[in-house]
Design a protein around this motif. Structure first.
Motif, PDB file in Angstrom:
ATOM      1  N   ALA A  24      41.022  41.013  62.227  1.00  0.00           N
ATOM      2  CA  ALA A  24      40.048  40.264  61.802  1.00  0.00           C
ATOM      3  C   ALA A  24      40.173  39.796  60.774  1.00  0.00           C
ATOM      4  N   SER A  25      39.371  38.823  59.936  1.00  0.00           N
ATOM      5  CA  SER A  25      39.417  38.593  59.019  1.00  0.00           C
ATOM      6  C   SER A  25      37.820  37.758  58.403  1.00  0.00           C
ATOM      7  N   GLY A  26      37.513  37.402  57.809  1.00  0.00           N
ATOM      8  CA  GLY A  26      36.336  36.963  56.929  1.00  0.00           C
ATOM      9  C   GLY A  26      35.280  37.645  56.635  1.00  0.00           C
ATOM     10  N   PHE A  27      34.998  39.523  57.121  1.00  0.00           N
ATOM     11  CA  PHE A  27      33.576  40.011  57.028  1.00  0.00           C
ATOM     12  C   PHE A  27      33.823  41.440  56.423  1.00  0.00           C
ATOM     13  N   THR A  28      33.762  42.250  56.368  1.00  0.00           N
ATOM     14  CA  THR A  28      33.180  43.560  55.672  1.00  0.00           C
ATOM     15  C   THR A  28      34.055  44.041  57.061  1.00  0.00           C
ATOM     16  N   PHE A  29      35.401  44.281  57.504  1.00  0.00           N
ATOM     17  CA  PHE A  29      35.616  45.032  58.692  1.00  0.00           C
ATOM     18  C   PHE A  29      35.193  46.872  58.846  1.00  0.00           C
ATOM     19  N   ASP A  30      35.577  47.580  57.924  1.00  0.00           N
ATOM     20  CA  ASP A  30      35.147  48.812  57.973  1.00  0.00           C
ATOM     21  C   ASP A  30      34.113  48.993  58.019  1.00  0.00           C
ATOM     22  N   GLY A  31      32.700  48.086  58.370  1.00  0.00           N
ATOM     23  CA  GLY A  31      31.530  48.492  57.816  1.00  0.00           C
ATOM     24  C   GLY A  31      30.569  47.817  59.153  1.00  0.00           C
ATOM     25  N   SER A  32      32.008  47.301  59.826  1.00  0.00           N
ATOM     26  CA  SER A  32      31.028  46.675  60.652  1.00  0.00           C
ATOM     27  C   SER A  32      31.012  47.510  61.975  1.00  0.00           C
ATOM     28  N   ASP A  33      29.692  47.483  63.252  1.00  0.00           N
ATOM     29  CA  ASP A  33      30.604  47.666  64.412  1.00  0.00           C
ATOM     30  C   ASP A  33      32.000  47.234  64.853  1.00  0.00           C
ATOM     31  N   MET A  34      32.315  47.435  65.728  1.00  0.00           N
ATOM     32  CA  MET A  34      33.673  46.370  66.289  1.00  0.00           C
ATOM     33  C   MET A  34      33.728  46.867  67.767  1.00  0.00           C
ATOM     34  N   GLY A  35      34.069  46.047  68.961  1.00  0.00           N
ATOM     35  CA  GLY A  35      34.001  46.150  70.365  1.00  0.00           C
ATOM     36  C   GLY A  35      35.021  45.528  71.021  1.00  0.00           C
ATOM     37  N   TRP A  36      35.150  45.545  71.951  1.00  0.00           N
ATOM     38  CA  TRP A  36      35.395  45.156  73.337  1.00  0.00           C
ATOM     39  C   TRP A  36      35.231  44.268  74.355  1.00  0.00           C
ATOM     40  N   PHE A  37      35.068  43.408  75.331  1.00  0.00           N
ATOM     41  CA  PHE A  37      34.271  43.421  75.681  1.00  0.00           C
ATOM     42  C   PHE A  37      35.243  42.580  76.943  1.00  0.00           C
ATOM     43  N   ARG A  38      34.694  42.099  78.627  1.00  0.00           N
ATOM     44  CA  ARG A  38      35.338  41.415  79.607  1.00  0.00           C
ATOM     45  C   ARG A  38      34.842  41.193  80.374  1.00  0.00           C
ATOM     46  N   GLN A  39      35.298  39.411  80.941  1.00  0.00           N
ATOM     47  CA  GLN A  39      34.930  38.861  81.393  1.00  0.00           C
ATOM     48  C   GLN A  39      35.692  38.264  82.713  1.00  0.00           C
ATOM     49  N   THR A  40      35.560  37.812  84.067  1.00  0.00           N
ATOM     50  CA  THR A  40      35.548  37.445  85.163  1.00  0.00           C
ATOM     51  C   THR A  40      34.738  35.712  85.522  1.00  0.00           C
ATOM     52  N   PRO A  41      35.470  35.490  86.239  1.00  0.00           N
ATOM     53  CA  PRO A  41      35.171  34.156  86.402  1.00  0.00           C
ATOM     54  C   PRO A  41      33.858  34.422  87.517  1.00  0.00           C
ATOM     55  N   GLY A  42      32.681  34.078  86.841  1.00  0.00           N
ATOM     56  CA  GLY A  42      32.115  33.554  87.976  1.00  0.00           C
ATOM     57  C   GLY A  42      30.724  35.125  87.626  1.00  0.00           C
ATOM     58  N   LYS A  43      31.176  36.598  86.271  1.00  0.00           N
ATOM     59  CA  LYS A  43      30.655  37.443  86.474  1.00  0.00           C
ATOM     60  C   LYS A  43      29.931  37.508  84.467  1.00  0.00           C
ATOM     61  N   GLU A  44      29.023  38.043  84.910  1.00  0.00           N
ATOM     62  CA  GLU A  44      29.054  38.252  83.155  1.00  0.00           C
ATOM     63  C   GLU A  44      29.590  39.316  82.504  1.00  0.00           C
ATOM     64  N   ARG A  45      29.673  38.782  81.306  1.00  0.00           N
ATOM     65  CA  ARG A  45      30.578  39.856  80.663  1.00  0.00           C
ATOM     66  C   ARG A  45      29.826  41.111  80.293  1.00  0.00           C
ATOM     67  N   GLU A  46      31.064  41.613  79.943  1.00  0.00           N
ATOM     68  CA  GLU A  46      30.442  42.828  80.724  1.00  0.00           C
ATOM     69  C   GLU A  46      31.376  44.162  78.934  1.00  0.00           C
ATOM     70  N   GLY A  47      30.170  45.069  78.083  1.00  0.00           N
ATOM     71  CA  GLY A  47      31.085  45.819  77.345  1.00  0.00           C
ATOM     72  C   GLY A  47      32.163  46.435  77.777  1.00  0.00           C
ATOM     73  N   VAL A  48      32.841  46.726  77.107  1.00  0.00           N
ATOM     74  CA  VAL A  48      34.437  48.090  77.599  1.00  0.00           C
ATOM     75  C   VAL A  48      33.908  49.168  76.439  1.00  0.00           C
TER      76      VAL A  48
END
Length: 127
Positions: A24-48
Motif C-alpha cells: 500500500a501507498s498514498g495513505f496512512t496504512f497503520d491507521g486504516s482498516d485493511m481487508g481482503w474481499f473476493r469475487q467470482t463471475p456472476g456473484k457479489e463481492r464478499e468480505g473475507v
C-alpha cells in the motif's frame, strides 16, 4: 494517490496453501482498516477478512480457522495466509483500504466509509 497492489495468487490444489500480499501507498496504512474481499463471475463481492489499526480482526464464517490476516506496518503490507484451500475459495481476491473505517467486523460485512481497492489477484483451487 492511493495505490494497492496485490500479489501471490495462483493455482493450487485443494488442501494447499497460498499467501497473498498487498503493498500500500498514498495513505496512512497503520491507521486504516485493511481487508481482503473476493469475487467470482456472476456473484457479489464478499468480505473475507479485515484488520484494524489495533490489530483486531474479523473473518467471514466460510474462512474462519483456515485464513489468517496480518499486516506489517513497517512495510506497508497486508497479508492473507490461506490454508486448507477449497475449490469454493476460487475467486479474484481484492485488497481494500478504509482510512476512516467502522472496524474489521463491519468491513467484512461490506460496510466501508472511504474505500480504496486494488486490481486483484486470481486464486484458483483445483479439486
Amino acid at each position: 494517490q492511493v495505490q494497492l497492489v496485490e500479489s501471490g495468487g495462483g493455482l493450487v490444489q485443494a488442501g494447499g496453501s497460498l499467501r497473498l500480499s498487498c503493498t500500500a501507498s498514498g495513505f496512512t496504512f497503520d491507521g486504516s482498516d485493511m481487508g481482503w474481499f473476493r469475487q467470482t463471475p456472476g456473484k457479489e463481492r464478499e468480505g473475507v477478512a479485515a484488520i484494524d489499526s489495533d490489530g483486531s480482526t474479523g473473518y467471514a464464517d466460510s474462512v474462519k480457522g483456515r485464513f489468517t490476516i496480518s499486516k506489517d506496518n513497517a512495510k506497508n503490507t497486508l497479508y492473507l495466509q490461506m490454508n486448507s484451500l477449497k475449490p469454493e475459495d476460487t475467486a479474484m481476491y481484492y485488497c481494500a483500504a478504509d482510512p476512516r473505517g467502522f472496524g474489521p467486523v463491519a468491513m467484512v460485512a461490506g460496510r466501508l466509509r472511504e474505500d480504496y481497492w486494488g486490481q486483484g489477484t486470481q486464486v484458483t483451487v483445483s479439486s
